[in-house]
Enzyme design. Structure first.
Site, PDB file in Angstrom:
ATOM      1  N   ASN A  42      39.249  49.022  40.199  1.00  8.62           N
ATOM      2  CA  ASN A  42      38.956  48.558  41.562  1.00  8.62           C
ATOM      3  C   ASN A  42      39.957  49.063  42.611  1.00  8.62           C
ATOM      4  OD1 ASN A  42      37.600  45.331  40.494  1.00  8.62           O
ATOM      5  ND2 ASN A  42      36.528  47.216  41.012  1.00  8.62           N
TER       6      ASN A  42
ATOM      7  N   ASP B 131      29.568  40.202  39.547  1.00  3.99           N
ATOM      8  CA  ASP B 131      29.208  41.407  40.294  1.00  3.99           C
ATOM      9  C   ASP B 131      28.166  41.097  41.372  1.00  3.99           C
ATOM     10  OD1 ASP B 131      29.228  44.066  40.963  1.00  3.99           O
ATOM     11  OD2 ASP B 131      28.001  44.731  39.275  1.00  3.99           O
TER      12      ASP B 131
HETATM   13  C1  FPP Z   1      32.269  42.826  42.132  1.00  2.00           C
HETATM   14  O1  FPP Z   1      31.310  42.852  43.172  1.00  2.00           O
HETATM   15  C2  FPP Z   1      33.284  41.845  42.447  1.00  2.00           C
HETATM   16  C3  FPP Z   1      34.613  42.102  42.539  1.00  2.00           C
HETATM   17  C4  FPP Z   1      35.219  43.429  42.341  1.00  2.00           C
HETATM   18  C5  FPP Z   1      35.565  41.060  42.900  1.00  2.00           C
HETATM   19  C6  FPP Z   1      35.333  39.726  42.229  1.00  2.00           C
HETATM   20  C7  FPP Z   1      36.050  38.749  43.016  1.00  2.00           C
HETATM   21  C8  FPP Z   1      35.591  37.555  43.378  1.00  2.00           C
HETATM   22  C9  FPP Z   1      34.347  36.936  42.942  1.00  2.00           C
HETATM   23  C10 FPP Z   1      36.431  36.843  44.313  1.00  2.00           C
HETATM   24  C11 FPP Z   1      37.045  35.632  43.858  1.00  2.00           C
HETATM   25  C12 FPP Z   1      37.732  35.560  42.579  1.00  2.00           C
HETATM   26  C13 FPP Z   1      38.733  34.716  42.401  1.00  2.00           C
HETATM   27  C14 FPP Z   1      39.333  34.492  41.079  1.00  2.00           C
HETATM   28  C15 FPP Z   1      39.284  33.971  43.515  1.00  2.00           C
HETATM   29  P1  FPP Z   1      31.132  44.189  43.968  1.00  2.00           P
HETATM   30  O2  FPP Z   1      32.060  44.187  45.110  1.00  2.00           O
HETATM   31  O3  FPP Z   1      31.300  45.361  43.053  1.00  2.00           O
HETATM   32  O4  FPP Z   1      29.659  44.076  44.447  1.00  2.00           O
HETATM   33  P2  FPP Z   1      28.609  45.260  44.621  1.00  2.00           P
HETATM   34  O5  FPP Z   1      28.362  45.819  43.240  1.00  2.00           O
HETATM   35  O6  FPP Z   1      27.424  44.590  45.195  1.00  2.00           O
HETATM   36  O7  FPP Z   1      29.231  46.269  45.540  1.00  2.00           O
END
Ligand code: FPP
Length: 244
Positions: free
Chosen positions: A70, A22
């Protein structure tokens, strides 16, 4: 499959680590960049973490890449993430295979596009004989959705006479989960300072240790993982029992 580590017999480090990655969006926003910039930076961290696993004694690594919730993000972000997953798989397949990593995907594939599913299938097939690290990528995954899908399959087996209702217990139900071939996670890490589990491995993490750390995922390093593994080693896991 329940954790095969019993009280008093566990090695000092976690054998199965699961990570809620996250903080990509906030990391990007802090740099005045679009959220997808953070997801791309986050994808780079996955490689570093996978590479660190063997030396830390981590045999199973499970990462939360995209949840059933998501899809509520903007169309631009969802499309960008799907494109990132396609590119990641195409680009990383050779390196993962060369390192002996076995890759599996968990989650519901129904909403994923055909091209991504084909890439996932190929990666799973190409790496199916590998055994250095078992990397599981949760994609369109939700713990409640997983239990609902498992229950549906289980109910079908009961209705068609393959399973008796009285045979349904804590050993039987996990055989219907997406994670049926994996041990339960010993340690679940969530980055970015949020202290919640957000529908991740609900059944499997009943006895997991948790680490909620402030680091945003794109800043997470192998050193930090090593530190968390070390701190796990000093925890007293009793699985509900009392030490003699
Ligand atoms: C949460 O951060 C992250 C995600 C919903 C996506 C996770 C994906 C990756 C790390 C990309 C790569 C993965 C692979 C397997 C290639 P957020 O967007 O909710 O962050 P925030 O809470 O700061 O908004």
């Amino acid at each position: 499959m329940p954790s095969d580590q019993k009280p008093g017999t566990e090695s000092s480090g976690p054998r199965h680590v699961a990570i809620i990655m996250d903080g990509n969006g906030r990391w990007a926003q802090a740099r005045g960049r679009p959220r997808l910039f953070g997801h791309h930076a986050g994808a780079k961290r996955v490689r570093e973490v996978v590479e660190a696993c063997p030396s830390l004694g981590i045999k199973y690594l499970t990462i939360f890449a995209f949840s059933t919730e998501n899809w509520k993000r903007t169309q631009v972000e969802v499309a960008g993430l799907m494109s990132l997953f396609r590119r990641y798989i195409a680009k990383e397949t050779r390196a993962l295979h060369a390192r002996g990593v076995r890759v599996r995907f968990i989650g519901d594939r129904v909403r994923l596009d055909a091209k991504l599913i084909a890439l996932m299938d190929t990666l799973e097939e190409q790496t199916c004989e590998n055994d250095s690290v078992h990397l599981t990528i949760a994609l369109n995954y939700g713990g409640r959705d997983e239990v609902a899908r498992a229950t549906r399959r289980l109910a079908r087996d009961v209705a068609e006479g393959r399973l008796k209702p009285e045979e349904v217990d804590e050993e039987t139900l996990p055989r219907y989960l997406d994670t049926r071939v994996l041990p339960d996670p010993d340690l679940v890490i969530r980055t970015s300072g949020e202290a919640r589990i957000s529908n991740f491995l609900l059944w499997q993490s009943a006895y997991s240790e948790y680490e909620f750390i402030d680091t945003l995922w794109p800043d997470f390093t192998a050193d930090e993982l090593a530190r968390l593994c070390q701190s796990y080693g000093s925890r007293d896991r009793r699985f509900g029992a009392v030490k003699a």
